[in-house]
Design a protein around this motif. Structure first.
Motif, PDB file in Angstrom:
ATOM      1  N   VAL A 161       1.321  -1.268   0.220  1.00 20.78           N
ATOM      2  CA  VAL A 161      -0.373  -0.102   0.019  1.00 20.78           C
ATOM      3  C   VAL A 161       0.692   1.162  -0.008  1.00 20.78           C
ATOM      4  O   VAL A 161       1.680   1.919   1.139  1.00 20.78           O
ATOM      5  N   ARG A 162       0.814   2.278  -0.907  1.00 22.14           N
ATOM      6  CA  ARG A 162       1.541   3.391  -1.139  1.00 22.14           C
ATOM      7  C   ARG A 162       0.287   4.435  -0.314  1.00 22.14           C
ATOM      8  O   ARG A 162       0.658   5.376   0.147  1.00 22.14           O
ATOM      9  N   ALA A 163      -0.707   4.437  -0.288  1.00 24.07           N
ATOM     10  CA  ALA A 163      -1.708   4.811   0.219  1.00 24.07           C
ATOM     11  C   ALA A 163      -3.514   5.434  -0.522  1.00 24.07           C
ATOM     12  O   ALA A 163      -3.407   3.985  -1.539  1.00 24.07           O
ATOM     13  N   MET A 164      -4.514   4.758   0.972  1.00 23.15           N
ATOM     14  CA  MET A 164      -5.202   4.449   0.799  1.00 23.15           C
ATOM     15  C   MET A 164      -6.377   5.279   1.384  1.00 23.15           C
ATOM     16  O   MET A 164      -6.082   6.028   2.742  1.00 23.15           O
ATOM     17  N   VAL A 165      -7.120   6.003   0.033  1.00 27.88           N
ATOM     18  CA  VAL A 165      -8.423   6.458   1.203  1.00 27.88           C
ATOM     19  C   VAL A 165      -9.727   6.233   0.902  1.00 27.88           C
ATOM     20  O   VAL A 165     -10.257   5.832  -0.118  1.00 27.88           O
ATOM     21  N   LEU A 166     -10.424   5.640   1.836  1.00 29.12           N
ATOM     22  CA  LEU A 166     -11.496   5.025   1.777  1.00 29.12           C
ATOM     23  C   LEU A 166     -12.655   5.810   2.465  1.00 29.12           C
ATOM     24  O   LEU A 166     -12.581   6.999   3.772  1.00 29.12           O
ATOM     25  N   ASP A 167     -13.655   6.011   1.380  1.00 31.97           N
ATOM     26  CA  ASP A 167     -14.532   7.315   1.490  1.00 31.97           C
ATOM     27  C   ASP A 167     -15.986   6.462   1.635  1.00 31.97           C
ATOM     28  O   ASP A 167     -16.416   5.583   0.211  1.00 31.97           O
ATOM     29  N   GLY A 168     -16.804   6.914   3.485  1.00 30.87           N
ATOM     30  CA  GLY A 168     -17.907   5.979   3.173  1.00 30.87           C
ATOM     31  C   GLY A 168     -17.953   4.476   3.408  1.00 30.87           C
ATOM     32  O   GLY A 168     -18.083   3.954   2.780  1.00 30.87           O
ATOM     33  N   ASN A 169     -17.696   4.054   4.838  1.00 26.80           N
ATOM     34  CA  ASN A 169     -17.157   3.281   5.017  1.00 26.80           C
ATOM     35  C   ASN A 169     -18.023   2.159   5.978  1.00 26.80           C
ATOM     36  O   ASN A 169     -18.985   2.729   6.574  1.00 26.80           O
ATOM     37  N   VAL A 170     -17.698   0.995   5.743  1.00 20.81           N
ATOM     38  CA  VAL A 170     -18.272  -0.713   6.227  1.00 20.81           C
ATOM     39  C   VAL A 170     -16.938  -1.008   7.126  1.00 20.81           C
ATOM     40  O   VAL A 170     -16.257  -0.451   6.821  1.00 20.81           O
ATOM     41  N   ASP A 171     -17.540  -1.292   7.672  1.00 21.68           N
ATOM     42  CA  ASP A 171     -17.188  -1.483   9.466  1.00 21.68           C
ATOM     43  C   ASP A 171     -16.895  -3.024   8.848  1.00 21.68           C
ATOM     44  O   ASP A 171     -17.645  -4.056   8.752  1.00 21.68           O
ATOM     45  N   PRO A 172     -15.743  -3.222   8.365  1.00 22.17           N
ATOM     46  CA  PRO A 172     -15.117  -4.617   8.297  1.00 22.17           C
ATOM     47  C   PRO A 172     -15.594  -6.177   8.783  1.00 22.17           C
ATOM     48  O   PRO A 172     -15.206  -6.988   8.110  1.00 22.17           O
ATOM     49  N   VAL A 173     -15.193  -5.718  10.235  1.00 22.23           N
ATOM     50  CA  VAL A 173     -15.527  -7.030  11.007  1.00 22.23           C
ATOM     51  C   VAL A 173     -16.797  -7.335  11.542  1.00 22.23           C
ATOM     52  O   VAL A 173     -17.289  -8.186  11.169  1.00 22.23           O
ATOM     53  N   ARG A 174     -17.914  -6.544  10.700  1.00 23.79           N
ATOM     54  CA  ARG A 174     -19.302  -6.815  11.003  1.00 23.79           C
ATOM     55  C   ARG A 174     -19.559  -7.426   9.585  1.00 23.79           C
ATOM     56  O   ARG A 174     -21.148  -7.401   9.597  1.00 23.79           O
ATOM     57  N   TRP A 175     -18.755  -7.245   8.568  1.00 25.19           N
ATOM     58  CA  TRP A 175     -19.031  -7.285   7.085  1.00 25.19           C
ATOM     59  C   TRP A 175     -19.292  -9.132   7.454  1.00 25.19           C
ATOM     60  O   TRP A 175     -19.898  -9.691   6.700  1.00 25.19           O
ATOM     61  N   VAL A 176     -17.534  -9.412   8.026  1.00 22.79           N
ATOM     62  CA  VAL A 176     -17.617 -10.935   7.881  1.00 22.79           C
ATOM     63  C   VAL A 176     -18.165 -11.699   9.235  1.00 22.79           C
ATOM     64  O   VAL A 176     -18.248 -12.888   8.717  1.00 22.79           O
ATOM     65  N   ARG A 177     -18.288 -10.965  10.008  1.00 26.20           N
ATOM     66  CA  ARG A 177     -18.631 -11.447  11.673  1.00 26.20           C
ATOM     67  C   ARG A 177     -20.421 -11.528  11.378  1.00 26.20           C
ATOM     68  O   ARG A 177     -20.693 -10.416  12.075  1.00 26.20           O
ATOM     69  N   MET A 178     -20.992 -12.477  12.004  1.00 29.04           N
ATOM     70  CA  MET A 178     -22.027 -12.223  12.188  1.00 29.04           C
ATOM     71  C   MET A 178     -22.494 -12.440  14.001  1.00 29.04           C
ATOM     72  O   MET A 178     -23.391 -12.851  14.355  1.00 29.04           O
ATOM     73  N   ARG A 179     -21.654 -11.065  14.258  1.00 26.06           N
ATOM     74  CA  ARG A 179     -21.943 -10.866  15.722  1.00 26.06           C
ATOM     75  C   ARG A 179     -22.589  -9.157  16.247  1.00 26.06           C
ATOM     76  O   ARG A 179     -21.051  -8.940  15.249  1.00 26.06           O
ATOM     77  N   PRO A 180     -23.783  -8.575  16.325  1.00 24.62           N
ATOM     78  CA  PRO A 180     -24.548  -9.980  16.761  1.00 24.62           C
ATOM     79  C   PRO A 180     -25.409 -10.506  15.751  1.00 24.62           C
ATOM     80  O   PRO A 180     -24.871  -9.791  14.376  1.00 24.62           O
ATOM     81  N   ALA A 181     -26.212 -11.325  15.818  1.00 27.50           N
ATOM     82  CA  ALA A 181     -26.802 -12.869  14.898  1.00 27.50           C
ATOM     83  C   ALA A 181     -28.153 -11.647  14.036  1.00 27.50           C
ATOM     84  O   ALA A 181     -29.601 -11.967  14.328  1.00 27.50           O
ATOM     85  N   LEU A 182     -27.445 -10.627  13.325  1.00 28.80           N
ATOM     86  CA  LEU A 182     -28.978  -9.650  12.765  1.00 28.80           C
ATOM     87  C   LEU A 182     -28.127  -9.795  11.221  1.00 28.80           C
ATOM     88  O   LEU A 182     -27.179 -10.259  10.797  1.00 28.80           O
ATOM     89  N   PRO A 183     -29.218  -9.780  10.087  1.00 24.94           N
ATOM     90  CA  PRO A 183     -28.372  -9.925   8.728  1.00 24.94           C
ATOM     91  C   PRO A 183     -27.657  -8.447   8.568  1.00 24.94           C
ATOM     92  O   PRO A 183     -27.251  -7.644   9.026  1.00 24.94           O
ATOM     93  N   THR A 184     -26.707  -8.734   7.389  1.00 24.41           N
ATOM     94  CA  THR A 184     -25.608  -7.889   6.893  1.00 24.41           C
ATOM     95  C   THR A 184     -25.789  -6.747   7.374  1.00 24.41           C
ATOM     96  O   THR A 184     -24.845  -5.515   8.081  1.00 24.41           O
ATOM     97  N   GLU A 185     -26.940  -6.016   6.403  1.00 20.95           N
ATOM     98  CA  GLU A 185     -26.880  -4.374   6.548  1.00 20.95           C
ATOM     99  C   GLU A 185     -27.641  -3.669   8.200  1.00 20.95           C
ATOM    100  O   GLU A 185     -27.648  -2.163   8.347  1.00 20.95           O
ATOM    101  N   LEU A 186     -28.371  -4.336   9.201  1.00 18.70           N
ATOM    102  CA  LEU A 186     -28.399  -4.018   9.875  1.00 18.70           C
ATOM    103  C   LEU A 186     -27.232  -4.392  11.058  1.00 18.70           C
ATOM    104  O   LEU A 186     -27.389  -3.730  11.740  1.00 18.70           O
ATOM    105  N   ARG A 187     -26.040  -5.426  10.683  1.00 20.26           N
ATOM    106  CA  ARG A 187     -25.270  -5.442  11.593  1.00 20.26           C
ATOM    107  C   ARG A 187     -24.667  -4.085  11.360  1.00 20.26           C
ATOM    108  O   ARG A 187     -23.831  -3.685  12.346  1.00 20.26           O
ATOM    109  N   GLN A 188     -24.490  -3.330  10.007  1.00 22.45           N
ATOM    110  CA  GLN A 188     -23.306  -2.497   9.484  1.00 22.45           C
ATOM    111  C   GLN A 188     -24.655  -1.264  10.382  1.00 22.45           C
ATOM    112  O   GLN A 188     -23.346   0.082  10.682  1.00 22.45           O
TER     113      GLN A 188
END
Length: 528
Positions: free
Chosen positions: A236-263
C-alpha cells in the motif's frame, strides 16, 4: 453497501475497459500466510469505443488464485492518463462501491472522473475495472434469456415485501435465483469474493507498473481496500476509504443480525431522513417542495403519505417502492434532496411520479438492460451483488426469521428499517460460499490509511467509519459535517485538499480534523 446495489449516478452507463505494462511475476502473500505464484496480465491499451479520452483493454486472471495455472477469467479495465504526464506519480485505482453492478468501474469512471480533484487527475493515471463477476468482466449471469429474467422479476416486490403474500413471493423468487446461479455458474460463484477481487487488484497494480498501490474506494470499495491492506500490507502506498463499511461486522455475524442491520445502515438512513425532513420543514416550499412549514409538520406529512400509500398505492408508487426510493434519494444532497422533495410532493398531490431514487436490489429489476454482447442475453443484472455479498458475509439462514428482523428494524429505525432488513434476505438461501475469503486481521497496513465519512450518511453511518478506523489500526478518520453517501458524491473542498495532500505526500490531516460539505441541503441557487 448498497450503497452496494444502488448508486444512482453511475446507473445505466457502460464502457469497455483494460490494463497493461507487465512486470516480472512475484509471489503475493495470501490469507493465512500462504504464498502463490501469479502471472501478471500482459495487456495492450486501446481507445474505449464509447468513452472518448479513456483507454481500455482486458486482463486475464486466474479464476482461483490458489491455482494460477488453471482456468482464467477476464477483467474489463479502463484508465484516463494523467493530464500532466511530466509530473505523473503513478496510477490511482478507483472502486466506486457495490458490490455487484454498482462496482462496474468501466461504467462509473467516465462519470466519476470529473468529481475527482484536479490535482489527482493531473498527477495520476486514474484506473478502474469491473470486478470479477460484474459487468463486462466474466460475469455472474444466471438467466438464459431476457424473457426468463422478466418472468422471474415479475414475482419480486419492488423495494421490499409488504405483507405475508409478498414475503412468500420474495423468499421463493430469491431462492430460485440462487438455484439458477448454482446451475449456470457454480465455479464462478465460489470465486467472486472481495478477497478474490483484492488479489486481482494486486495483479492489476503490477500490470500498470506500480511498485505499491494508490487506491480510492467508496462505500463497499472501502471493504475492498481494507481487504487489500490485510492481504498485501507492504504494498500500500496510499489509500483513501470514503463512506466506510465496518470490515469486522461484514465478515462476522455478531450480533446475529443480517449484514446491513449489523452495519447500522437502517440507523444511518433513519437519522439522515430525520435531517431531510427537519431541514425541509425549516425552509420554504420554493427550496423544498415537500415543506409543510415546520420540521414537525413536515414529518407528520411524510408519515401520513406513507400511511396512505400502504392503504392505496398510486400507480407503481407502492409503500415499499416509495420507502426504497426515499432511502436512495438521500444519497446525493445536490440535486438529489431537491428532486426527492419534488417527488414526494407530487405523490402527496395524488400524482404518479417516476421515482428518481433507485430502489436497491429490486430497483435493478426495473433498470434499463445493459447492452448485449458475447452471446449473453441483455437484461438488468441483479445477480452479481448477491454473488459477492452472500459468498462472504454470513446471515441467519432461516428465511422465516426476516419478518422478525423487519419488525426489529422498524422499531429502531422506522419505515426505512424494513428496506434494510430484507435487502440481505436472499443470502439466507444462497447456495455458494467463497472458497478462499479473507476475514482479518485488519490492522496490517504498513502505511497509514485515510478514512473519510460524512456525519449523516444514509448507507454507511459515521459510527461504522469510527469502527473501521479503529480496526484498521494505522488509520486516521477525517469527519465531514454534512449529509449524503460519501464525500465523492457530496463534495467538500476541505476534504479534497486533505486527500490530495495525502495522496501526493503521505501527510494525514490532524487528529480530530473536521471539514464541512460545500453545498448544504436546499441551498439557494448560485447567484441568488
Amino acid at each position: 453497501m448498497s450503497a452496494r446495489r444502488t448508486g444512482p449516478w453511475w446507473k445505466g452507463i457502460a464502457v469497455a475497459a483494460a490494463v497493461a505494462c507487465a512486470l516480472p511475476a512475484s509471489t503475493p502473500a495470501a490469507a493465512g500466510g500462504r504464498t502463490a505464484p501469479a502471472a501478471v496480465p500482459a495487456l495492450d491499451w486501446g481507445p474505449c469505443p464509447d468513452a472518448p479520452g479513456f483507454s481500455c483493454a482486458t486482463a486475464a486472471v486466474p479464476l482461483d488464485h490458489r491455482r494460477p495455472g488453471g482456468r482464467t477469467i477476464e477483467l474489463a479495465v479502463i484508465k484516463r492518463p494523467a493530464t500532466d504526464p511530466g509530473r505523473r506519480v503513478g496510477s490511482l485505482f478507483f472502486n466506486p462501491g457495490g458490490p455487484g453492478n454498482a462496482a462496474a468501474g468501466t461504467a462509473a469512471l467516465p462519470v466519476a472522473y470529473e468529481l475527482l480533484p484536479r490535482a489527482l487527475r493531473e498527477r495520476f493515471d486514474i484506473v478502474s475495472w469491473d470486478p470479477r463477476g460484474v459487468g463486462r468482466s466474466t460475469a455472474v449471469r444466471c438467466f438464459r434469456s431476457a424473457e426468463e429474467f422478466a418472468a422471474w422479476a415479475e414475482r419480486v416486490p419492488d423495494g421490499f415485501p409488504a405483507g405475508a403474500r409478498e414475503r412468500g413471493n420474495w423468499i421463493r423468487a430469491f431462492a430460485e435465483l440462487g438455484r439458477l446461479c448454482e446451475q449456470r455458474v457454480p465455479a464462478l460463484l465460489r470465486h467472486v469474493s472481495t478477497a478474490d477481487t483484492a488479489r486481482d487488484l494486486d495483479l492489476l497494480r503490477r500490470a500498470v507498473g506500480d511498485r505499491r498501490l494508490s487506491y480510492l474506494g467508496v462505500s463497499y470499495g472501502t471493504f475492498l481496500g481494507a481487504t487489500y491492506a490485510g492481504l498485501f500490507p507492504d504494498r500500500v502506498r496510499a489509500m483513501v476509504l470514503d463512506g466506510n463499511v465496518d470490515p469486522v461486522r461484514w465478515v462476522r455475524m455478531r450480533p446475529a443480525l443480517p449484514t446491513e442491520l449489523r452495519q447500522g445502515a437502517d440507523l444511518g438512513s433513519a437519522r439522515t431522513l430525520s435531517r431531510f425532513l427537519a431541514l425541509c420543514g425549516r425552509t420554504t416550499a420554493d427550496r423544498c417542495a415537500f415543506s409543510a412549514g415546520s420540521p414537525r409538520a413536515t414529518r407528520d406529512k411524510f408519515e401520513r403519505l406513507l400511511r396512505r400509500l400502504r392503504e392505496r398505492p398510486q400507480g407503481e408508487a407502492t409503500y415499499a417502492a416509495t420507502v426504497g426510493a426515499v432511502v436512495n434519494g438521500l444519497y446525493v444532497v445536490d440535486p438529489g434532496w431537491t428532486e426527492l422533495a419534488e417527488d414526494l410532493q407530487d405523490l402527496w398531490e395524488g400524482g404518479t411520479p417516476s421515482l428518481r431514487g433507485a430502489t436497491g436490489a429490486t430497483g435493478a429489476l426495473r433498470a434499463p438492460a445493459p447492452p448485449e454482447g458475447d452471446g449473453e442475453p441483455a437484461y438488468p443484472e441483479v445477480e452479481p451483488a448477491y454473488a459477492v455479498e452472500c459468498s462472504e458475509s454470513p446471515v441467519p439462514r432461516d428465511p422465516r426469521r426476516y419478518h422478525h428482523f423487519e419488525r426489529y428494524a422498524r422499531a429502531r429505525s422506522g419505515d426505512v428499517g424494513r428496506y434494510w432488513a430484507w435487502l440481505p434476505e436472499p443470502c439466507a438461501t444462497w447456495p455458494a460460499r467463497a472458497a478462499d475469503p479473507y476475514t482479518g486481521p485488519w490492522n496490517r497496513s504498513a502505511v497509514p490509511v485515510l478514512t473519510v465519512n460524512t456525519t449523516h450518511d444514509p448507507a454507511t453511518p459515521h459510527r461504522a467509519a469510527v469502527a473501521a478506523t479503529r480496526h484498521l489500526g494505522n488509520a486516521r478518520l477525517l469527519t465531514v459535517r454534512g449529509h449524503g453517501h460519501t464525500t465523492l458524491l457530496n463534495p467538500s473542498a476541505c476534504a479534497a485538499r486533505h486527500e490530495v495532500r495525502y495522496f501526493l505526500t503521505g501527510a494525514l490531516p490532524p487528529r480530530g480534523a473536521v471539514c464541512r460539505q460545500d453545498t448544504p441541503p436546499f441551498a439557494a441557487p448560485a447567484g441568488k
